[in-house]
Design a protein around this motif. Structure first.
Motif, PDB file in Angstrom:
ATOM      1  N   THR A 199      10.917  16.569  -6.992  1.00  0.00           N
ATOM      2  CA  THR A 199      10.652  15.848  -5.823  1.00  0.00           C
ATOM      3  C   THR A 199      10.426  16.820  -4.653  1.00  0.00           C
ATOM      4  N   SER A 200      10.918  18.231  -4.815  1.00  0.00           N
ATOM      5  CA  SER A 200      10.691  19.273  -3.847  1.00  0.00           C
ATOM      6  C   SER A 200       9.328  19.747  -3.806  1.00  0.00           C
ATOM      7  N   TYR A 201       8.732  19.348  -4.875  1.00  0.00           N
ATOM      8  CA  TYR A 201       7.018  19.858  -4.981  1.00  0.00           C
ATOM      9  C   TYR A 201       6.058  18.910  -4.923  1.00  0.00           C
ATOM     10  N   ALA A 202       6.408  17.674  -5.721  1.00  0.00           N
ATOM     11  CA  ALA A 202       5.263  16.877  -5.843  1.00  0.00           C
ATOM     12  C   ALA A 202       5.205  15.823  -4.908  1.00  0.00           C
ATOM     13  N   ASP A 203       3.956  15.285  -4.648  1.00  0.00           N
ATOM     14  CA  ASP A 203       3.899  14.108  -3.729  1.00  0.00           C
ATOM     15  C   ASP A 203       4.123  12.552  -4.340  1.00  0.00           C
ATOM     16  N   LEU A 204       3.876  12.748  -5.689  1.00  0.00           N
ATOM     17  CA  LEU A 204       4.138  11.277  -6.381  1.00  0.00           C
ATOM     18  C   LEU A 204       4.913  11.659  -7.652  1.00  0.00           C
ATOM     19  N   ILE A 205       5.904  11.115  -7.807  1.00  0.00           N
ATOM     20  CA  ILE A 205       6.686  11.270  -9.026  1.00  0.00           C
ATOM     21  C   ILE A 205       6.356  10.367 -10.062  1.00  0.00           C
ATOM     22  N   ILE A 211       1.084  -1.128  -0.037  1.00  0.00           N
ATOM     23  CA  ILE A 211      -0.053   0.047   0.078  1.00  0.00           C
ATOM     24  C   ILE A 211       0.969   1.480  -0.012  1.00  0.00           C
ATOM     25  N   VAL A 212       0.822   1.849  -1.090  1.00  0.00           N
ATOM     26  CA  VAL A 212       1.745   3.205  -1.235  1.00  0.00           C
ATOM     27  C   VAL A 212       0.968   4.344  -0.771  1.00  0.00           C
ATOM     28  N   ASP A 213       1.650   5.252   0.033  1.00  0.00           N
ATOM     29  CA  ASP A 213       1.061   6.499   0.674  1.00  0.00           C
ATOM     30  C   ASP A 213       1.286   7.654  -0.271  1.00  0.00           C
ATOM     31  N   VAL A 214       0.512   8.033  -0.843  1.00  0.00           N
ATOM     32  CA  VAL A 214       0.610   9.303  -1.664  1.00  0.00           C
ATOM     33  C   VAL A 214       0.140  10.574  -0.770  1.00  0.00           C
ATOM     34  N   GLY A 215       0.986  11.380  -0.163  1.00  0.00           N
ATOM     35  CA  GLY A 215       0.557  12.507   0.523  1.00  0.00           C
ATOM     36  C   GLY A 215      -0.677  12.213   1.389  1.00  0.00           C
ATOM     37  N   GLY A 216      -0.688  10.944   1.847  1.00  0.00           N
ATOM     38  CA  GLY A 216      -1.956  10.738   2.922  1.00  0.00           C
ATOM     39  C   GLY A 216      -3.107   9.971   2.326  1.00  0.00           C
ATOM     40  N   ILE A 217      -3.011   9.648   0.924  1.00  0.00           N
ATOM     41  CA  ILE A 217      -3.903   8.898   0.284  1.00  0.00           C
ATOM     42  C   ILE A 217      -3.338   7.548   0.142  1.00  0.00           C
ATOM     43  N   PRO A 218      -3.796   6.670   0.732  1.00  0.00           N
ATOM     44  CA  PRO A 218      -3.333   5.042   0.495  1.00  0.00           C
ATOM     45  C   PRO A 218      -3.974   4.511  -0.743  1.00  0.00           C
ATOM     46  N   PRO A 232       7.220   8.805  -3.168  1.00  0.00           N
ATOM     47  CA  PRO A 232       6.755   7.446  -4.060  1.00  0.00           C
ATOM     48  C   PRO A 232       6.886   7.865  -5.607  1.00  0.00           C
ATOM     49  N   VAL A 233       7.074   6.810  -6.244  1.00  0.00           N
ATOM     50  CA  VAL A 233       6.987   6.807  -7.783  1.00  0.00           C
ATOM     51  C   VAL A 233       6.085   6.013  -8.523  1.00  0.00           C
ATOM     52  N   MET A 234       5.542   6.587  -9.348  1.00  0.00           N
ATOM     53  CA  MET A 234       4.485   6.121 -10.405  1.00  0.00           C
ATOM     54  C   MET A 234       5.375   5.690 -11.701  1.00  0.00           C
ATOM     55  N   LEU A 235       5.505   4.533 -12.149  1.00  0.00           N
ATOM     56  CA  LEU A 235       6.254   4.007 -13.402  1.00  0.00           C
ATOM     57  C   LEU A 235       5.381   3.411 -14.294  1.00  0.00           C
ATOM     58  N   ASN A 276      13.976   2.882  -2.350  1.00  0.00           N
ATOM     59  CA  ASN A 276      12.524   3.246  -2.239  1.00  0.00           C
ATOM     60  C   ASN A 276      11.399   2.273  -2.533  1.00  0.00           C
ATOM     61  N   HIS A 277      10.751   2.001  -1.452  1.00  0.00           N
ATOM     62  CA  HIS A 277       9.662   0.782  -1.849  1.00  0.00           C
ATOM     63  C   HIS A 277       8.346   1.162  -2.286  1.00  0.00           C
ATOM     64  N   GLU A 278       8.371   2.491  -2.297  1.00  0.00           N
ATOM     65  CA  GLU A 278       7.063   3.075  -2.753  1.00  0.00           C
ATOM     66  C   GLU A 278       6.942   3.471  -4.367  1.00  0.00           C
ATOM     67  N   VAL A 279       6.675   2.094  -4.835  1.00  0.00           N
ATOM     68  CA  VAL A 279       6.491   2.113  -6.233  1.00  0.00           C
ATOM     69  C   VAL A 279       5.086   1.804  -6.851  1.00  0.00           C
ATOM     70  N   ILE A 280       4.644   2.431  -7.686  1.00  0.00           N
ATOM     71  CA  ILE A 280       3.120   2.053  -8.053  1.00  0.00           C
ATOM     72  C   ILE A 280       3.340   1.706  -9.839  1.00  0.00           C
ATOM     73  N   LEU A 281       2.778   0.934 -10.291  1.00  0.00           N
ATOM     74  CA  LEU A 281       2.759   0.554 -11.674  1.00  0.00           C
ATOM     75  C   LEU A 281       1.592   1.159 -12.579  1.00  0.00           C
TER      76      LEU A 281
END
Ligand code: PEP
Ligand code: MN
Length: 345
Positions: free
Chosen positions: A183-189, A90-97, A211-214, A237-242
């Motif tokens: 990364t200094s601005y965005a919640d998900l890259i 479960i990846v946390d994107v600025g508080g959104i799971p 977190p990263v969206m690939l 970095n284990h926060e990866v979304i495909l």
């Protein structure tokens, strides 16, 4: 990635193994010069290992206190595999799971064009129920003469919209030299389709905290895509979304062919959340709703949708953008299918 002579192993600890027993295994792995990633599941802890074959094989892992078994991993990707972690990430994107039954609706304009365009889009998608905003400041375009994005100004506007509408946002990074800035601005890259195999960029993103969206490369196989995710994951970095966004096939009726079967295939192979982009895959506004509904039913862990207040004036991808009113109708359908699938929005 593992070099020749490397071995990958998954060490499954017994249910109830103590932290000293886990520590002991990690210490021995460190002595053997191996790379270890610990995954703490609800039931048991699993340690993923990559290291020198000879040095790892010499150790009788199953004789260690607290170890249940040690299993070699034969797939080229290790830490992103289901073998390494059986539970959904479960990846946390600025508080959104996102993932593990939490369905994310990401929406907004393809590119940030102006404050007015961004704010009108953000207000509308938020009101309709989207939880994460999209909008790009850097656009990798097929033609070098097309609009390339507003750069840092675009990121500033996105950060303002986040405050105004209470939504975290995703934005693409194109160049490894811009990683720190984005990364200094965005919640998900986001990594776009054209950069899926840019291993310098992926490794760089593995060493930063967001977190990263690939997105899937439009000519990439699922295995190549998971190897790309492994580049990010192995750096820490284990926060990866495909994100499935369509692949190039012989079909010309659509911009790309949405490979919906990638969703269940990935669910079997990997613990990472998988979302679908029905906008960039079909490339046509009338395809967005049907492809989005299918994605929810797959079930994916989210959708990302291009919404624009005035698609005919859009500087990027106007043909696939839907209007805020169309998005609101689609949200009603997404909610119904999500409920049928037992997903929470
Ligand atoms: C996008 O999401 O705006 C985008 C450029 O997508 P892709 O990289 O999949 O073409
Ligand atoms: Mn686009």
């Amino acid at each position: 990635m593992a070099a020749n002579g490397d071995e990958s192993l998954i060490i499954v600890m017994r249910a109830g193994a103590t932290s000293e027993e886990i520590r002991h295994v990690l210490d021995r792995l460190a002595e053997a010069g191996a790379e270890a990633h610990v995954s703490e599941g609800a039931q048991r802890t699993v340690i993923g290992v990559v290291g020198d074959r000879i040095r790892i094989q010499q150790l009788p892992w199953e004789a260690f206190p607290g170890v249940e078994r040690a299993v070699p991993v034969l797939k080229p990707f290790k830490f992103v595999s289901r073998d390494f972690q059986s539970e959904d990430s479960i990846v946390d994107v600025g508080g959104i799971p996102v993932g593990g039954g939490h369905f994310a609706v990401i929406a907004g304009p393809c590119a940030v064009e102006s404050r007015d365009q961004l704010f009108r889009s953000a207000e509308a998608v938020r009101a309709a129920g989207a939880t994460i905003l999209r909008g790009d400041a850097f656009k990798p375009r097929t033609s070098p003469y097309s609009f390339q994005g507003l750069g840092e100004k675009g990121l500033e506007l996105l950060a303002e919209a986040r405050e105004e509408f209470g939504m975290p946002f995703v934005a693409e990074v194109v160049d490894p030299r811009d990683v720190e800035l984005v990364t200094s601005y965005a919640d998900l890259i986001r990594v776009g389709t054209r950069n899926m195999a840019n291993f310098t960029l992926l490794s760089e993103l593995g060493r930063q905290p967001k977190p990263v969206m690939l997105k899937r490369g439009f000519t990439a196989t699922i295995e190549e895509w998971l190897n790309a995710a492994e580049y990010v994951y192995k750096e820490g970095n284990h926060e990866v979304i495909l994100c499935e966004r369509g692949i190039r096939t012989f079909e010309t009726a659509t911009r790309n062919t949405l490979d919906i079967s990638a969703v269940p295939v990935l669910k079997g192979l990997s613990h990472l959340p998988v979302i679908v982009d029905p906008s960039h895959s079909g490339g046509k506004r009338e395809l967005v709703a049907p492809l989005a509904r299918v994605a929810v039913a797959a079930p994916a862990d989210g959708v990302m949708i291009d919404v624009h207040p005035s698609p005919e004036t859009a500087l990027v991808d106007g043909a696939q953008a839907i209007l805020p009113s169309e998005f609101a109708d689609l949200m009603t359908q997404i909610s119904a299918v999500a409920e049928a699938m037992g997903l929470s929005l």
